[in-house]
Design a protein around this motif. Structure first.
Motif: not given
Length: 51
Positions: A14-19, A24-26
């Protein structure tokens, strides 16, 4: 023990997917900032020259 490892694995997944989403955003934000930084610096330079 296997349940704990499975739980940890799911958490890391989950952390990997959130990153990935954050990356992409950053990246988009950094591109926007880079595009506008030069323009901002040019305006400041022009204002300083007017003094």
């Amino acid at each position: 023990m296997e349940a704990k490892i499975s739980y940890l694995h799911e958490g890391v997944k989950g952390l990997s997917e959130a990153f990935k989403s954050f990356e992409e955003d950053i990246t988009e934000f950094m591109a926007f900032t880079a595009e506008n930084y030069a323009d901002h610096e040019k305006r400041i330079s022009n204002l300083e020259k007017r003094r």
